[in-house]
Motif scaffolding. Structure first.
Motif, mmCIF file in Angstrom:
data_model
loop_
_atom_site.group_PDB
_atom_site.id
_atom_site.type_symbol
_atom_site.label_atom_id
_atom_site.label_comp_id
_atom_site.label_asym_id
_atom_site.label_seq_id
_atom_site.Cartn_x
_atom_site.Cartn_y
_atom_site.Cartn_z
ATOM 1 N N ASP A 136 -59.114 -63.979 33.490
ATOM 2 C CA ASP A 136 -58.762 -62.663 32.956
ATOM 3 C C ASP A 136 -59.328 -62.467 31.552
ATOM 4 O O ASP A 136 -59.794 -61.382 31.194
ATOM 5 N N ARG B 173 -60.998 -58.048 41.476
ATOM 6 C CA ARG B 173 -61.100 -59.372 42.066
ATOM 7 C C ARG B 173 -60.933 -59.320 43.579
ATOM 8 O O ARG B 173 -61.446 -60.166 44.298
ATOM 9 N N GLU C 183 -64.553 -64.914 39.607
ATOM 10 C CA GLU C 183 -63.472 -65.882 39.683
ATOM 11 C C GLU C 183 -63.761 -67.013 40.655
ATOM 12 O O GLU C 183 -63.364 -68.156 40.422
ATOM 13 N N SER D 106 -57.224 -57.096 38.746
ATOM 14 C CA SER D 106 -56.790 -57.484 40.083
ATOM 15 C C SER D 106 -57.508 -56.675 41.142
ATOM 16 O O SER D 106 -57.933 -57.190 42.173
ATOM 17 N N PRO E 68 -56.374 -68.760 36.036
ATOM 18 C CA PRO E 68 -56.326 -67.293 36.095
ATOM 19 C C PRO E 68 -56.314 -66.629 34.724
ATOM 20 O O PRO E 68 -56.926 -65.569 34.538
#
Length: 503
Positions: free
Chosen positions: A397, A496, A410, A493, A393
Motif C-alpha cells: 500500500d 489490486r 502486489e 483495493s 500488505p
C-alpha cells in the motif's frame, strides 16, 4: 500481471469497480451472488495439504536421512539441500510467467497446472527418500529428485494459491476460503511431522548400535529395515497428492479470469522487481526476514541431528517435533491479537524469545530443557511466519501511494519475497551442512567426534541467535510504511483486484 490504474486520479467514491466484481463491493450483496458452499471451501483447503505435509517431513527429517541412512558425505548433502531450495526459488518467477500465458481449457486456466503436476511431484517426492542399490552416485540421485520435487512443488503451489482469486468475485468469500486453506495447511504441517516421524522412529533407535564398537567412531551398515521405513513414510506422504488434489478438482470450480483481457498491460517480472527492490520499506523488510527465516530453517533442520548425535534425546525426537508444531499452531491466534493490540514492530520482539532457550539447550541438553525450548521455539516460529505476511500488505500500500498511476504489482512483491527467502534458506542450510563436513562428520556413525558435537551445538544455538538478532536490528531501523487513509485503501483495493500474476 497488473492492470494500469489510468491517467487521472479519481476520488474513491467514484472509482468504478470491474464489471465482474461490482456486486462484491456492495454491502450485503456478496452472500448470494458470489457465495461459496462449505463443501467448496473445505475441498479448496484440502488442496493445500500435500505440500505442507511434504515440506514438514523434509524440514525435520531429510537431512538426517541423507546423512545416516543414505550415508552420503556431508558436502554432498549440502549441495542437495542448497540445490533443492534454489530450484524452488527459481521456479517461482518461471511458474508465474508460464501460467500467466497459458490458455483457458475446459477445466480452467489454473487447474490444469495443478492436475498436471500432481503425479510427477508424487513420484519425485517418493524417490527423494528411496535408497537406490548403488552407492557411488547417490548424491546425484538425491540432487536430481529433490530439485525436481522442489520445482514441481512450486509449479503446483503458484496456481493453487492464485486460484483463490478465481473462486468467486466476492472479497469476503475469498477471505473465508483463505482461512479454510490456512487451517488445513496447519493441519497438514502437523500431520506431515507426526505421520513421517512415527513411521521412521524405529530407524534411528539407539539399539541399532548395540553390536557396534562405540569406542571408535565409524559407519554402521545400513539396516534394510531403516531404508524400508523411510520408503513407507515417503509413500504415505506421496499418496496425499493425488487424493487431496482429487478432492480439490471435484469440489472446486474455477471461474473465468476477469483480468485475462488486460494481461498485456501488466509489468514484467524483472522490470517490476527492479521497482520493488528500490522501495526502502520493502527492501529492509526482505533483508530482515532473510536472516530470520534462515534462522528458523536452521533451527528446524538441526534439531533432530542435535538430539541424535549431541545429546541423549533419541527417544524424544518425535515428541519434541510435535511440541514445536502444536505450540506454533496454538499460539498463532494469540500473536494475531498481539499484532492488532500492540503493533507489528512490537510483536517482532516475540521472535527473539527463543534465543536464550536455544543457547540453554546447547549448554544443558536434557529432556526437560529440550521440551521447554521446543515449546518456546514454536511460539517464536509462529510470529516469524505470521509477521512478514502481515507487514507485506502495508508495504505494498505504501508503494502504491507513492506510485498512484503505476500498475499494481502486489504479486511481484509477494513472489519476490518468497524467492529471496528461499534463496536465504538455501544458503544457510548449504553452508551449515558444509560445516559438518569440515568438522569431520562421518555418515552413519553411531558416535561422532567431539568436533562434530561442538559444531551441532553452535548450529542449534549460536547461529540462529546471531541471525535472529541481525534480522531484528534491520527490521527495527527500517522506515515505517505510511498507513493509507480509508479512501486510499479502498482505491488500492479496487486496483489490486484486477492484478493477479507475474508478468
Amino acid at each position: 500481471m497488473a492492470a494500469s490504474a489510468g491517467g487521472t486520479q479519481t476520488p474513491a467514491d467514484e472509482v468504478p469497480a470491474p464489471a465482474g466484481e461490482a456486486h462484491a463491493l456492495e454491502p450485503g450483496s456478496d452472500s448470494r451472488a458470489g457465495g461459496l458452499s462449505f463443501c467448496t471451501k473445505v475441498c479448496y483447503g484440502i488442496g493445500g495439504v500435500p505440500n505442507q505435509v511434504a515440506s514438514s517431513a523434509t524440514a525435520f527429517y531429510l537431512q538426517l536421512f541423507l546423512l545416516d541412512v543414505a550415508q552420503i558425505p556431508a558436502a554432498q548433502v549440502s549441495l542437495v539441500l542448497f540445490g533443492g531450495k534454489v530450484s524452488g526459488a527459481a521456479a517461482d518467477p518461471v511458474a508465474g510467467f508460464l501460467i500467466n500465458r497459458s490458455r483457458r481449457t475446459g477445466s480452467g486456466r489454473l487447474m490444469p497446472w495443478v492436475l498436471g503436476c500432481t503425479p510427477f511431484i508424487a513420484v519425485a517426492y517418493f524417490f527423494s527418500w528411496f535408497l537406490p542399490p548403488f552407492t557411488s552416485l547417490r548424491g546425484l540421485w538425491y540432487m536430481t529428485f529433490y530439485c525436481l520435487f522442489q520445482a514441481l512443488a512450486t509449479f503446483l503451489q503458484v496456481p493453487y494459491t492464485a486460484l483463490t482469486m478465481l473462486l468467486t468475485p466476492s472479497a469476503k468469500e475469498r477471505d473465508s476460503a483463505t482461512a479454510y486453506r490456512i487451517t488445513m495447511e496447519m493441519a497438514g504441517t502437523l500431520m506431515g511431522a507426526a505421520v513421517h516421524g512415527l513411521i521412521v522412529s524405529g530407524a534411528h533407535s539407539p539399539h541399532r548400535c548395540e553390536d557396534a564398537d562405540l569406542e571408535l567412531p565409524g559407519p554402521v551398515t545400513i539396516s534394510p529395515g531403516a531404508a524400508c521405513l523411510y520408503s513407507v513414510a515417503a509413500a504415505a506422504v506421496a499418496v496425499t497428492y493425488p487424493v487431496c488434489i482429487g478432492f480439490l478438482h471435484l469440489g472446486v470450480k474455477e471461474r473465468p479470469d476477469p483480468s485475462a483481457e488486460a494481461s498485456s498491460q501488466g509489468v514484467g517480472f524483472l522490470a517490476g522487481l527492479g521497482l520493488t527492490v528500490r522501495h526502502p520499506p520493502y527492501l529492509k523488510l526482505v533483508i530482515s526476514f532473510l536472516f530470520i527465516s534462515a534462522a528458523v530453517q536452521v533451527e528446524q533442520s538441526y534439531l533432530v541431528l542435535f538430539c541424535t548425535h549431541a545429546s541423549r534425546l533419541h527417544d524424544h525426537i518425535q515428541s519434541l517435533v510435535l511440541t514445536i508444531l502444536v505450540s506454533a499452531v496454538l499460539s498463532t491466534p494469540l500473536w494475531e491479537w498481539v499484532l492488532q493490540r500492540f503493533g507489528k514492530r512490537m510483536s517482532a520482539f516475540g521472535i527473539c524469545v527463543m534465543v536464550p532457550f536455544a543457547i540453554l539447550l546447547a549448554v544443558v541438553p536434557t529432556a526437560p530443557v529440550a521440551y521447554v525450548v521446543a515449546l518456546v521455539s514454536g511460539v517464536s516460529i509462529a510470529v516469524s511466519l505470521l509477521l512478514p505476511w502481515s507487514m507485506l500488505p502495508d508495504v505494498v500500500d505504501d508503494f502504491q501511494q507513492q506510485h498512484p498511476h503505476g500498475p499494481g504489482m502486489e504479486t511481484i512483491f509477494y513472489s519476490s519475497y518468497v524467492f529471496f527467502t528461499k534463496l536465504s534458506g538455501a544458503g544457510a542450510l548449504g553452508i551449515s551442512t558444509l560445516s559438518l563436513e569440515f568438522a569431520g562428520y562421518e555418515a552413519g556413525a553411531c558416535k561422532q567426534t567431539e568436533q562434530v558435537v561442538v559444531t551441532l551445538k553452535v548450529l542449534i544455538g549460536a547461529v540462529p541467535t546471531c541471525m535472529i538478532l541481525m534480522g531484528l536490528c534491520i527490521l527495527m531501523v527500517s522506515p515505517t510504511p505510511q498507513v493509507p487513509s480509508q479512501d486510499t485503501s479502498r482505491r488500492l483495493s479496487l486496483r489490486r483486484r484486477t492484478s493477479y500474476s507475474l508478468a
